[in-house]
Design a protein around this motif. Sequence first.
Motif, short mmCIF file in Angstrom:
data_model
loop_
_atom_site.label_atom_id
_atom_site.label_comp_id
_atom_site.label_asym_id
_atom_site.label_seq_id
_atom_site.Cartn_x
_atom_site.Cartn_y
_atom_site.Cartn_z
N TYR A 41 15.63 -0.98 15.72
CA TYR A 41 15.76 -1.12 14.26
C TYR A 41 16.24 0.20 13.66
CZ TYR A 41 13.24 -5.31 15.37
OH TYR A 41 12.88 -6.50 15.94
N GLY A 43 17.94 0.61 10.77
CA GLY A 43 18.08 0.68 9.30
C GLY A 43 19.51 1.00 8.91
N LEU A 44 20.44 0.44 9.65
CA LEU A 44 21.84 0.88 9.54
C LEU A 44 22.68 0.08 8.55
CD1 LEU A 44 22.35 1.10 13.40
CD2 LEU A 44 22.14 3.05 11.85
N ALA A 45 22.21 -1.10 8.18
CA ALA A 45 23.08 -2.00 7.42
C ALA A 45 22.69 -2.00 5.95
CB ALA A 45 23.03 -3.40 8.01
N ASN A 48 21.77 -5.09 3.65
CA ASN A 48 21.08 -6.11 4.45
C ASN A 48 19.59 -5.74 4.37
OD1 ASN A 48 19.69 -7.25 6.62
ND2 ASN A 48 21.40 -7.04 8.06
N SER A 125 23.28 0.92 18.15
CA SER A 125 22.93 -0.29 17.42
C SER A 125 22.92 -1.54 18.28
CB SER A 125 23.89 -0.51 16.25
OG SER A 125 23.59 -1.74 15.65
N SER A 127 23.78 -4.31 17.20
CA SER A 127 24.50 -5.27 16.36
C SER A 127 25.49 -6.19 17.07
CB SER A 127 25.21 -4.53 15.22
OG SER A 127 26.05 -3.53 15.73
N ALA A 132 28.36 -14.06 15.35
CA ALA A 132 29.12 -14.65 14.24
C ALA A 132 30.07 -13.62 13.65
CB ALA A 132 28.17 -15.15 13.15
N ALA A 200 31.26 -14.91 10.08
CA ALA A 200 30.16 -14.96 9.11
C ALA A 200 30.69 -15.31 7.72
CB ALA A 200 29.45 -13.62 9.06
N ARG A 237 31.48 -6.54 1.60
CA ARG A 237 32.01 -6.04 2.87
C ARG A 237 33.43 -6.49 3.21
NH1 ARG A 237 27.48 -6.28 7.64
NH2 ARG A 237 25.64 -5.64 6.47
N PHE A 272 24.81 -10.39 2.18
CA PHE A 272 25.88 -9.49 2.64
C PHE A 272 26.99 -10.25 3.35
CE2 PHE A 272 24.30 -9.47 7.00
CZ PHE A 272 22.97 -9.82 6.81
N ASP A 275 27.39 -16.45 5.32
CA ASP A 275 26.51 -17.34 6.08
C ASP A 275 25.03 -17.10 5.78
OD1 ASP A 275 25.89 -15.08 7.61
OD2 ASP A 275 26.79 -15.81 9.45
N VAL A 276 24.74 -16.24 4.79
CA VAL A 276 23.38 -16.10 4.30
C VAL A 276 23.16 -17.06 3.11
CG1 VAL A 276 21.72 -14.42 3.33
CG2 VAL A 276 23.29 -13.70 5.13
N ASN A 335 21.20 -19.73 7.00
CA ASN A 335 21.64 -19.19 8.28
C ASN A 335 21.18 -20.08 9.44
OD1 ASN A 335 21.74 -16.79 10.55
ND2 ASN A 335 23.20 -16.57 8.89
N ASN A 388 16.35 -7.59 11.71
CA ASN A 388 17.56 -6.81 11.45
C ASN A 388 18.56 -7.61 10.60
OD1 ASN A 388 17.81 -4.13 12.17
ND2 ASN A 388 18.20 -4.56 14.34
N GLY A 390 19.43 -10.90 11.05
CA GLY A 390 20.27 -11.86 11.79
C GLY A 390 19.50 -13.12 12.12
O1 SUG Z 1 25.82 -6.59 10.00
N1 SUG Z 1 22.54 -6.08 11.05
C1 SUG Z 1 23.68 -6.95 10.99
C2 SUG Z 1 23.23 -8.36 10.86
C3 SUG Z 1 24.38 -9.32 10.98
C4 SUG Z 1 24.02 -10.69 10.62
N2 SUG Z 1 25.13 -11.53 10.83
C5 SUG Z 1 25.51 -12.54 10.03
N3 SUG Z 1 25.04 -12.69 8.84
N4 SUG Z 1 26.41 -13.34 10.48
C6 SUG Z 1 24.60 -6.58 9.83
O2 SUG Z 1 24.08 -6.31 8.73
C7 SUG Z 1 21.37 -3.98 11.45
C8 SUG Z 1 21.34 -2.99 12.58
C9 SUG Z 1 20.24 -1.98 12.41
O3 SUG Z 1 19.81 -1.71 11.29
O4 SUG Z 1 19.79 -1.41 13.44
C10 SUG Z 1 22.67 -4.78 11.43
O5 SUG Z 1 23.72 -4.27 11.72
#
Ligand code: SUG
Length: 474
Positions: A41, A43-45, A48, A125, A127, A132, A200, A237, A272, A275-276, A335, A388, A390
């Motif tokens: 984890y 916390g990169l996105a 999200n 990551s 990720s 998707a 996505a 995005r 984000f 598909d959410v 999702n 994360n 997903g």
């Molecule tokens: O891009 N999370 C991904 C989750 C992607 C979900 N995909 C779809 N909705 N299709 C993102 O936000 C978090 C990684 C981290 O924080 O370690 C991350 O990249």
Amino acid sequence: MGGRGDRVDRPTRGKDPAGGAADPAAVELQLDGLVGPTHHYGGLAYGNLASMDHQGAPSDPRAAALEGIGKMERVAGLGVPQAVLPPHERPDVPTLRRLGFTGTDEQVLARCLRDAPDLLAAVSSASSMWAANAATVSPSADTADGRVHITPANLVSHFHRSLEAAFTHRLLRRIFSDPDRFVVHPPLPPNPAMADEGAANHMRLAPGHGAPGIEVFVYGRRALRVEGREPTRFPARHSREASEALIRSHGLPAERVVLVRQDPKAVDAGVFHNDVAAVGNEDFLLVHSEAWADRAAARRLARRFEAAFGTPLHLEVVSEKRLPLSRAVATYLFNSQVLTLPEGGMAVVAPTECRRDAVAREILTELVERPGPIRAVHYVHVRQSMRNGGGPACLRLRVVLTPIERAAVHPGVMLTPERAVALRGWVNRHYRDRLVFQDLADPQLLRETRTALDELTRLLGLGSVYPFQTEPGP
Ligand code: SUG
């Protein structure tokens, strides 16, 4: 080598009145990203909420991988073709070398932990598991040359995700290697103007998988011209220009594509990716009333569907009053995977978080009870992925295939019952059940990961694909 890539193999099947070639025997393959041994984890996105909330929490890579395999087994058990997309190698040591770190691989990781810990999180990551986002896929029934077109997403909106594009391209070329059936394009130019988040933000509506369909491209912002107001809290995005490029290069007819903009308020609420807040399958569409900036877009899409195909679209709009966007994000109702069953009708594969939420559960139950295609709801536990951001649908890339195309897919990635058992054994042998940030620089973890991935490529019959297998050491 323009020859092969440009080669056009006209399908021999009959043309459907709506445009492309129809094959009633086509099915939709679910290609799921396998969770890698360094799942964590970071916390990169930004934007999200689940990723932001879980930064630094200890992860359980073994549980994460087993949850993913469990979901794949459930889907395969419904009679839906299921396949596996191997994880990317993380930490991404070659990227750290490009960014100036030197020494042995172990020294590179130790120096990165000491001097640039945020960078270590990014290059480690998890990720790639969210397949998707791996690519956008247009089935052969939709494309001008009658081949399946696949474009790996450049994922430039986040540094950690942009690192996926090159290896995803390599993997997809290997899995979909027959140039008579598949065109695997290079990712779009890596620039915010062409920001592409893959499937996505892509949905396909059609009377059946094998019939020509309407491809819906959902974007967050226009990059080269101002279009309305931008989100104020979180970044949008995906660019409209990226979607337009995909429409051109996949050879999709203008009359069967729709471009829709995400509502900036939805992005600010944590949606984000499209598909959410929306999911479609064949002649079924479930969408949140505030997902898209143009509130009339869903109804217009339904009218367009009916006009094009002469059959109704089963449109289910969930209002903000009934399930606020914040709750849609927390439960990941949208999702869910909506899957066509071989016996007819559809099943929904929803995260267990929806079962715990009274309204989300009620919406799903109603879908089954009301007239329409949904026959059943299956709840899956993918908690390590949900933390994360997903859900079930993020974990898979949908690839509609005719029987001939399916036979041309690399067979080693198909999830047979035997391969599922082998993968579980492989995870249990190689994965840790607890990982914290500092572990990412552990030389022992690097060795464990490479041993595991090396074995995986043999298990899936993929040959050497990882940089540590194909590139000379320092
Ligand atoms: O891009 N999370 C991904 C989750 C992607 C979900 N995909 C779809 N909705 N299709 C993102 O936000 C978090 C990684 C981290 O924080 O370690 C991350 O990249």
